[in-house]
Design a protein around this motif. Structure first.
Motif, mmCIF file in Angstrom:
data_model
loop_
_atom_site.group_PDB
_atom_site.id
_atom_site.type_symbol
_atom_site.label_atom_id
_atom_site.label_comp_id
_atom_site.label_asym_id
_atom_site.label_seq_id
_atom_site.Cartn_x
_atom_site.Cartn_y
_atom_site.Cartn_z
ATOM 1 N N GLY A 7 79.717 7.672 36.336
ATOM 2 C CA GLY A 7 80.461 6.883 37.299
ATOM 3 C C GLY A 7 81.025 5.583 36.755
ATOM 4 O O GLY A 7 81.131 5.369 35.544
ATOM 5 N N THR A 8 81.367 4.702 37.686
ATOM 6 C CA THR A 8 81.979 3.422 37.348
ATOM 7 C C THR A 8 81.146 2.289 37.935
ATOM 8 O O THR A 8 80.268 2.500 38.767
ATOM 9 C CB THR A 8 83.408 3.342 37.902
ATOM 10 N N ARG A 49 81.769 3.183 33.242
ATOM 11 C CA ARG A 49 80.488 2.848 32.605
ATOM 12 C C ARG A 49 80.468 3.465 31.209
ATOM 13 O O ARG A 49 80.755 4.647 31.052
ATOM 14 C CB ARG A 49 79.315 3.388 33.422
ATOM 15 N N PRO A 50 80.115 2.715 30.193
ATOM 16 C CA PRO A 50 80.062 3.292 28.845
ATOM 17 C C PRO A 50 79.063 4.443 28.790
ATOM 18 O O PRO A 50 77.940 4.327 29.294
ATOM 19 C CB PRO A 50 79.609 2.112 27.973
ATOM 20 N N VAL A 51 79.467 5.541 28.208
ATOM 21 C CA VAL A 51 78.569 6.692 28.115
ATOM 22 C C VAL A 51 77.579 6.530 26.973
ATOM 23 O O VAL A 51 76.564 7.230 26.923
ATOM 24 C CB VAL A 51 79.363 8.006 27.924
ATOM 25 N N GLU A 52 77.852 5.585 26.059
ATOM 26 C CA GLU A 52 77.004 5.443 24.885
ATOM 27 C C GLU A 52 75.557 5.127 25.232
ATOM 28 O O GLU A 52 74.633 5.559 24.535
ATOM 29 C CB GLU A 52 77.559 4.350 23.956
ATOM 30 N N GLY A 53 75.336 4.370 26.321
ATOM 31 C CA GLY A 53 73.968 4.003 26.669
ATOM 32 C C GLY A 53 73.091 5.189 27.007
ATOM 33 O O GLY A 53 71.877 5.163 26.800
ATOM 34 N N ASN A 96 85.449 11.265 34.105
ATOM 35 C CA ASN A 96 85.944 9.935 34.441
ATOM 36 C C ASN A 96 85.494 8.897 33.423
ATOM 37 O O ASN A 96 85.114 7.790 33.779
ATOM 38 C CB ASN A 96 85.503 9.519 35.853
ATOM 39 N N ALA A 97 85.520 9.270 32.157
ATOM 40 C CA ALA A 97 85.281 8.307 31.081
ATOM 41 C C ALA A 97 86.344 8.473 30.006
ATOM 42 O O ALA A 97 86.161 8.039 28.885
ATOM 43 C CB ALA A 97 83.890 8.519 30.484
ATOM 44 N N ALA A 132 92.357 10.742 35.189
ATOM 45 C CA ALA A 132 90.915 10.862 34.940
ATOM 46 C C ALA A 132 90.074 10.493 36.161
ATOM 47 O O ALA A 132 89.125 11.207 36.485
ATOM 48 C CB ALA A 132 90.513 10.022 33.730
ATOM 49 N N PRO A 133 90.363 9.396 36.888
ATOM 50 C CA PRO A 133 89.554 9.067 38.062
ATOM 51 C C PRO A 133 90.065 9.670 39.369
ATOM 52 O O PRO A 133 89.505 9.381 40.434
ATOM 53 C CB PRO A 133 89.631 7.540 38.110
#
Length: 473
Positions: free
Chosen positions: A166-167, A356-360, A399-400, A409-410
């Motif tokens: 999400g965002t 939201r960054p997906v890296e985390g 959505n990233a 995308a969103p």
């Protein structure tokens, strides 16, 4: 009741997060019985932007942009089936509602999330690793109780992942410190309904941001504040309170055809193009702009103008809490090249959301992640992170990928299509038949455009030959 997953079972697909996009994927995956799936969400139930479920606020996409219909309108998870089960199909038919109320869309998604056996709420994903021995991702999670406390841990294995995290509300830097002060009356529009009573009690309220949420917040406040004492200011950096692009051909930029075209552009071109498309996703519904004007006009009937200022082209440079508790905004006007100070009692930041960054979520996988020149994840045409071949599974994103796939995308209208693309990638193409063409517009010199151009060249050449033949006789 969720079916138990055996400790050593390897799922075909595991989703992280249950928003509308992963919920769409769960609904369409339910129609592929050979797939084993699970979707994990840390919250205890589905809720979609609860702070903005203002009475009468509608989606900006037609009801066909539900979880499944634009890929499989016969699915039991369609909106039409939802209202059929609720015995509301005839009232919906007579209501002639093409755009749903947001609250109804939220209720529909919650119904689907409660019925889909693959959806598991109260599951917080902690870390993701690649297990080369199992040839699967190892996903550790914490089970949460109703209050968000940890009540146990678990682990799933999956051949493929999809991240739908999400965002998050986007806070402009000049106002960030005030939003961290719990006593300061500065809130993001995501909190609007929770703060509505305080905002209506304030003498003066400033709304910052010209998108749909800003317009809806301004309109709701305007309708519920006394005539002659509205005490409202609406500011935006955009040069006008502009309507969203809603022409039929313009909307074809929210089609799979345009998504494929955008993904094929070079990175610098994509980065230049996105800011120019702000009216595709930062504009306001023409109906909402009309309702605001109607309400303002109605308030002039007594011979005075409402106490409401609507000023585009304005940026907030700094903000501070004054000695009397009010908020002082330092603002500048781009076209006039002037500056001013504005005192207000409360601020609503309708400044949108950031991915939201997906890296985390996948930190142990970061050494294997390919990135573009700006340091963002590389994402292929199937919405899959580009990973080193040492990682044998696929990690898809929802959505990233605006930087690689464009403004769609969103957009809810592309949710079902993207879900089908992911399922086809996981199954080798056998999940859903997708159309080869979705727009009348041919984006770029390819496909129908190139064919038409080539035909035109051939026709011109043929005509020239015939003309030359006639001329030389």
């Amino acid at each position: 009741m969720n079916a138990p997953i055996a400790e050593e079972e390897i799922l075909d697909l595991l989703g992280v997060g249950i928003g509308p996009f992963n919920l769409s994927l769960a609904a369409l995956a339910d129609g592929v019985p050979e797939l084993s799936t699970a979707f994990l969400e840390q919250h205890t139930a589905f809720h979609w932007h609860p702070g903005l479920l203002i009475g009468g606020a509608t989606l900006q996409v037609p009801f066909l942009a539900d979880l499944v219909s634009l890929v499989d309108p016969t699915s039991p998870w369609s909106f039409l089936n939802y209202i059929r089960i609720r015995e509301r199909l005839f009232p919906f038919y007579f209501a002639e509602r093409f755009h749903l109320d947001r609250a109804e869309y939220d209720a529909y998604c919650r119904w689907a999330s409660e019925q889909l056996p693959s959806c598991r709420f109260g599951h917080q994903v902690d870390t993701v690793r690649w297990d080369a021995g199992r040839e699967a991702f190892e996903v550790d999670f914490t089970r949460l109780d109703a209050d968000g406390g940890a009540e146990g841990v678990g682990r799933y294995f999956a051949r493929n992942l999809v991240l739908g995290v999400g965002t998050a509300p986007k806070i402009p830097e000049p106002l960030r410190a005030l939003t961290h002060d719990s006593s300061a009356p500065v809130w993001h529009s995501a909190e609007y309904l929770d703060r509505r009573a305080q905002l209506l009690a304030a003498d003066h309220v400033t709304v910052i941001g010209s998108g749909q949420s800003g317009a809806e917040v301004f309109l709701d406040l305007l309708r519920h504040r006394p005539e002659g004492s509205e005490g409202l200011t609406w500011l935006t950096r955009t040069p006008a309170f502009a309507p969203m692009e809603y022409s039929k051909l313009g909307l074809e930029q929210f089609t799979p055809d345009y998504t494929r075209y955008f993904h094929g552009l070079s990175e610098p071109v994509r980065d230049r193009l996105l800011p120019q498309q702000w009216q595709l996703y930062k504009g306001v519904s023409g109906d909402t702009l009309g309702e605001i004007h109607d309400e303002l006009y109605r308030r002039t009937l007594g011979g005075r103008w409402p106490d409401a200022a609507l000023t585009p082209g304005v940026a907030v440079r700094s903000a501070r809490r004054a000695a009397d508790g009010r908020i002082e905004l330092s603002v500048s006007h781009a076209q006039q090249e002037t500056e001013a100070r504005l005192m207000t009692d409360a601020v609503v930041l309708a400044t949108g959301y950031a991915e939201r960054p997906v890296e985390g979520v996948i930190e142990p996988l970061l050494p294997y992640l390919s990135r573009d020149e700006a340091g963002r994840p590389d994402i292929d045409a199937d919405h899959r992170l580009v990973l080193d071949e040492k990682v044998g599974g696929s990690v898809f994103v929802q959505n990233a990928e605006r930087h690689t796939h464009g403004v769609g995308a969103p957009d809810l209208g592309l949710a079902a299509w993207r879900s089908a693309v992911v399922l086809n990638a996981v199954t080798g193409g056998g999940a859903y038949a997708l159309p080869s063409r979705t727009a009348f517009t041919s984006f770029g010199l390819g496909g129908a455009t190139a064919t038409s151009a080539a035909s035109a060249v051939r026709r011109a050449a043929d005509g020239a030959s015939r003309s030359e033949g006639l001329h030389t006789r």
